[in-house]
Design a protein around this motif. Structure first.
Motif, PDB file in Angstrom:
ATOM      1  N   CYS A 346      37.604  49.544  40.359  1.00  0.00           N
ATOM      2  CA  CYS A 346      38.673  48.604  39.967  1.00  0.00           C
ATOM      3  C   CYS A 346      38.663  47.386  40.885  1.00  0.00           C
ATOM      4  N   ILE A 347      38.746  46.192  40.276  1.00  0.00           N
ATOM      5  CA  ILE A 347      38.814  44.965  41.079  1.00  0.00           C
ATOM      6  C   ILE A 347      40.234  44.406  41.093  1.00  0.00           C
ATOM      7  N   LYS A 348      41.161  45.142  40.515  1.00  0.00           N
ATOM      8  CA  LYS A 348      42.600  44.831  40.587  1.00  0.00           C
ATOM      9  C   LYS A 348      42.984  43.545  39.868  1.00  0.00           C
ATOM     10  N   CYS A 349      42.347  43.258  38.763  1.00  0.00           N
ATOM     11  CA  CYS A 349      42.709  42.060  38.001  1.00  0.00           C
ATOM     12  C   CYS A 349      43.997  42.273  37.217  1.00  0.00           C
ATOM     13  N   GLY A 350      44.291  43.538  36.889  1.00  0.00           N
ATOM     14  CA  GLY A 350      45.543  43.827  36.194  1.00  0.00           C
ATOM     15  C   GLY A 350      45.532  43.544  34.710  1.00  0.00           C
ATOM     16  N   ARG A 351      44.365  43.276  34.151  1.00  0.00           N
ATOM     17  CA  ARG A 351      44.351  42.990  32.711  1.00  0.00           C
ATOM     18  C   ARG A 351      44.713  44.220  31.894  1.00  0.00           C
ATOM     19  N   TYR A 353      46.783  46.444  32.760  1.00  0.00           N
ATOM     20  CA  TYR A 353      48.237  46.587  32.853  1.00  0.00           C
ATOM     21  C   TYR A 353      48.932  45.623  31.887  1.00  0.00           C
ATOM     22  N   ALA A 354      48.507  44.365  31.924  1.00  0.00           N
ATOM     23  CA  ALA A 354      49.134  43.365  31.046  1.00  0.00           C
ATOM     24  C   ALA A 354      48.979  43.771  29.583  1.00  0.00           C
ATOM     25  N   MET A 366      51.621  50.080  37.815  1.00  0.00           N
ATOM     26  CA  MET A 366      51.091  49.138  38.797  1.00  0.00           C
ATOM     27  C   MET A 366      51.912  49.283  40.069  1.00  0.00           C
ATOM     28  N   ARG A 370      48.846  46.794  44.005  1.00  0.00           N
ATOM     29  CA  ARG A 370      47.972  46.577  42.852  1.00  0.00           C
ATOM     30  C   ARG A 370      47.020  47.735  42.601  1.00  0.00           C
ATOM     31  N   PRO A 390      37.271  43.891  32.668  1.00  0.00           N
ATOM     32  CA  PRO A 390      36.034  43.128  32.841  1.00  0.00           C
ATOM     33  C   PRO A 390      34.907  43.909  33.520  1.00  0.00           C
TER      34      PRO A 390
END
Lengths: 432, 444
Positions: A346-351, A353-354, A366, A370, A390
């Motif tokens: 995980c790179i923690k972009c949060g996509r 989650y959104a 979340m 993060r 991604p």
């Protein structure tokens, strides 16, 4: 290296990759370069009747949509059939075929919808030594306004009639190219089969407007302030094409009818997918128009490696996925998976989650630092998080074993059961 | 050309004017439209984006990058300016590698962050090139606010206050506005007079009068300002320079690095600017790097940065350090100055090696000398001229989260005030937030 030699309705080629009837195949120069690059065969760009050739626009013919980094995802065109004199094409076809005996050369044809026109064109191409003909019943723009192309392909009775004429007046193998601009693609395929077609090829291009010029308020490509719908192709149409191939492959009326798969094939993997769904070979256009003829070399090496890895022959691949294409009602409703996020990847972009929080099932938590985690009690396994992430394979769907208690439904994973027997299905008759 | 890098002493024209012009060219050229689109394509539009959290001015970075990607850089610029009116300068001078770009998830993913700073510059340059100012003033409130110091904090506060409908007068001790944007920072980061152009553009909002050459304590008193204005914002920076506290510090050509940089920034002709052959810069921050690199670019033969602690403690980022070393600057760490030698002017500077111990920094006893005809001190600036009666903490004017000082009606921000790092972008945030608080209290 796996043997990629292909035999499609008796037409042999060193590999199953043909160039589709289109600008890349409209003259000797291109076709020879394609063969040199390694293409197994070509379908020569559609010939029309003798007489003054068609005229193309002299403004832009193509429109496009792009993905990130301007990668071309979809292309549309308003080009017509060949605009070169028939005699020139026939001479060149003959020269090329004599020089390249091991490659497939098919001639695409489109003439007015009467028996004499078809009889005449078939007679004219007879001594080219081409390997077969493809009937262009698919072109959705320009020619359709003149009663040809998709105007024929949208009427199953016409398809059957013309195919019958072709089989009557020619001994060449006959491929019928189908338009996707129709509600149920099985109907024209059935008509082609009834008419005696040796194979169908699909899809031709899809009616489309790719963009609108917001200054001139005209569709693009724009010709002197006006635009018309064009034919859409490229990677964007692949899912539509694959569904249509699968529908014909699994239809009891057309099962076994050879299919030449077309529609957005760009890599060996795309080709393998079409073939697994039932295509005996594939035809490519947009990938070559985007990257040049050399792309076939990756297709050849990739498909060979794949077949070697699987220990399969090319013919084993054809239709291997067809039995697994089914109706929704037969899907196992007791099959349970849950999303799982690899914290290492995980790179923690949060996509995820959104996407889940805003548009799905609020099944991803979340934390302040993060860290994103899946709430099994909310996750319906929709796969949206996987698709928007991604990083490939960072989020995966984990299959739950039989007997596992799903905290969302509070039920244990059970045996196969589908909608046809589900208690909520009003059509299910209670056992008396 | 008579002088060269090998000419002894402190002389001008060590390099040809062409070489100097090339050396001081924009060190990170702007992205063109195509490059900007390719760079913008890489943004993932993260949820609650870490880059935005890392930005002291909380610019909505994913939004402005998406606006660039969709062909509306002017809208992107407005997104930036609404949070940071000096977004143009910050795009040039922010240490993005320790702020937004360090937090970028693509730094995690691939070690290559989205080029946020350069994209910000693309957007802000595009809008500013059109000569339009994207904001207009609210209805006049009839309130007057004095801002002391026309650096980033003062300009940011003034703009926000003017936007809210207040009339603002900005005083500055120097002959022109801009503060460290104009008198500090390396010239190659802000070329073609950008700092003054930005001030002019900012002032287009209207309602702001600049009063240069007016220093607090000399020409102005806080008490008078409090009487004449409805509120006062102090952004006076750090005008003092820390001393080496080494014997011989008073010898000629031992001077503050900020003075050298200021002289360089104001020089109309860099070929006439004297620079030493052997330059030693003492310090470990951005000022040290800016002074050292520019000395090298002017043609100094040997430029050495000497920092008393270990490299990992240097305030200059890894990116800045690399920029210095690639320009030919030598960085020596764990060495503290103990004496300046020379007969009138500096000739050598003596250092003692140090080591970090649990009891603090200790000298090992071993010493060495560096040849030096110039010593530039970059070991931090100090608050001077703070008005009597203001609470000071840790050498800075004590403020709360909204910039309120211990005196009612007086706010402060920027380097002179507590809180945050001494960065342009932090100063802009503090000026903006204080302005919002001033507005709220004036309108209450």
């Amino acid at each position: 290296m796996a043997n990629l030699t292909s035999n499609f309705i008796g037409i042999k080629s060193p590999n199953p990759f043909w160039l589709a009837s289109a600008p890349p195949t409209d003259k000797k120069y291109n076709v020879e370069r394609a063969y040199e690059a390694g293409w197994g065969g070509v379908v020569w760009k559609t010939l029309g009747s003798e007489g003054p050739p068609v005229v193309n626009v002299s403004g832009p013919r193509y429109g496009a949509i792009w993905g990130a980094d301007r990668r071309l995802l979809g292309l549309n065109n308003i080009e017509l059939i060949t605009d070169r004199p028939l005699e020139v094409n026939l001479t060149e076809i003959k020269e090329v075929k004599r020089k390249w005996r091991d490659r497939a050369l098919i001639i695409s044809l489109m003439v007015p919808c009467d028996e004499d026109s078809w009889k005449d064109i078939l007679h004219r191409i007879e001594d080219t030594e081409a390997d077969g003909v493809e009937l262009n019943f698919g072109c959705p723009h320009g020619m359709a306004e003149r009663g040809m192309g998709s105007a024929v392909g949208q009427v199953p009775e016409y398809i059957e009639m013309v195919t019958r004429w072709v089989k009557k007046h020619s001994r060449m193998p006959c491929i019928v190219k189908l338009t996707p601009n129709i509600t149920d693609v099985r109907k024209p395929a059935e008509a082609a089969k009834r008419g005696g077609a040796d194979a169908v090829s699909l899809i031709n291009t899809i009616n489309s407007i790719t963009s609108v010029n917001l200054d001139a308020f005209s569709p693009e490509p724009m010709i002197d302030g006006k635009g018309t719908h064009g034919g859409y192709c490229g990677p964007a149409v692949k899912p539509i094409a694959m569904n249509m191939v699968a529908e014909i492959a699994r239809n009891p009326e057309t099962r076994g009818l050879p299919i030449s798969g077309i529609g957005g094939i760009t890599t060996w993997r795309d080709a393998a997918e079409f073939m697994a769904l039932g295509a005996g070979n594939v035809q490519v256009c947009t990938a070559a128009m985007t990257y040049g003829f050399k792309v076939v070399q990756e297709m050849i090496s990739g498909l060979s490696e794949y077949l070697d890895d699987k220990g399969m022959a090319l013919d084993d691949l054809v239709g291997k996925a067809t039995p697994n294409v089914t109706d929704w009602q037969f899907l196992n409703l007791n099959y349970v998976t849950k999303a799982q996020i690899s914290q290492d990847d995980c790179i923690k972009c949060g996509r995820c989650y959104a996407a889940c929080e805003d548009t799905s099932h609020q099944a991803i938590a979340m934390s302040a630092d993060r860290t994103f985690t899946v709430k099994d009690e909310e996750c319906v396994a929709c796969n949206l998080c996987v698709n928007v992430c991604p990083v490939e394979n960072c989020i995966t769907m984990v299959e739950k074993p039989k007997g596992w208690l799903d905290p969302r439904t509070d039920r244990k994973v059970g045996d196969y059961a589908n909608w046809t027997t589900h208690p909520n299905n009003p059509s299910v008759q209670a056992a008396e | 050309m008579t002088n060269s890098p090998l000419t002894p002493g402190v002389v001008a024209g060590r390099l040809s004017p062409q070489a100097i012009a090339a050396n001081f060219h924009d060190h990170e050229p702007p992205l063109d439209r195509h490059e900007a689109h390719v760079a913008a394509d890489r943004c993932y539009f993260c949820h609650d984006a870490p880059c935005m959290t890392a930005c002291p001015t909380s610019i909505d970075i994913p939004l402005f990058i998406r606006q660039i990607a969709t062909g509306t850089p002017e809208a992107a610029a407005k997104t930036i300016f609404s949070q940071n009116i000096l977004g143009g300068m910050c795009a040039r001078v922010c240490p993005t590698e320790t702020l937004c770009e360090e937090a970028c998830v693509r730094e995690t993913a691939e070690g290559k962050p989205v080029e946020i700073g350069r994209l910000q510059r693309f957007a802000t340059d595009t809008l500013m090139a059109k000569g339009v100012h994207p904001f207009s003033r609210a209805k006049a409130t009839g309130k007057k606010v004095a801002v002391v110091g026309a650096g980033p904090a003062g300009l940011s506060a003034a703009h926000r206050l003017a936007m809210k409908g207040h009339d603002v007068v900005v005083f500055d001790a120097r002959p022109k506005a801009g503060g460290l944007n104009e008198f500090g920072l390396a010239a190659y980061k802000t070329t073609n007079g950008f700092a003054q152009k930005e001030v002019d553009w900012l002032l287009k909002i209207g309602g702001i009068r600049i009063e240069p050459g007016k220093a607090l304590g000399r020409d102005l008193s806080l008490a008078d300002l409090q009487k004449q204005y409805d509120a006062v914002f102090l952004s006076i920076g750090l005008a003092g320079v820390n001393a080496l506290r080494a014997p011989g510090e008073d010898k000629a050509n031992v001077r503050p690095a900020v003075d050298f940089i200021s002289e360089l920034r104001q020089s109309g002709n860099l070929s006439s600017l004297p620079v030493g052959r052997d330059v030693v810069v003492i310090g470990g921050g951005m000022t040290a790097v800016d002074a050292a690199v520019q000395s090298k670019l002017l043609g100094a033969e040997n430029v050495t940065i000497v920092y008393r602690r270990g490299q990992e403690k240097m305030a200059a980022s890894g990116y800045e350090q690399e920029h210095a070393t690639s320009a030919g600057v030598k960085i020596v760490t764990n060495a503290a100055p103990v004496a300046v030698h020379g007969n009138g002017a500096v000739q050598e500077i003596e250092f003692a090696y140090t080591e970090d111990t649990p009891q603090g920094l200790k000298q090992t006893g071993e010493t060495f000398r560096l040849r030096a005809d110039t010593v530039l001190k970059a070991i931090g600036q100090t608050l001077t001229g703070a008005p009597e009666g203001l609470a000071v903490e840790g050498g800075k004017i004590k403020v709360d989260a909204t910039g309120r000082t211990s005196l009612a009606g007086v706010w402060a921000g920027g380097d002179c005030a507590t809180g945050g790092e001494d960065l342009t972008v932090t100063a802009v945030a503090e000026g903006r937030d204080a302005a919002e608080d001033i507005h709220a209290s004036l309108m209450a």
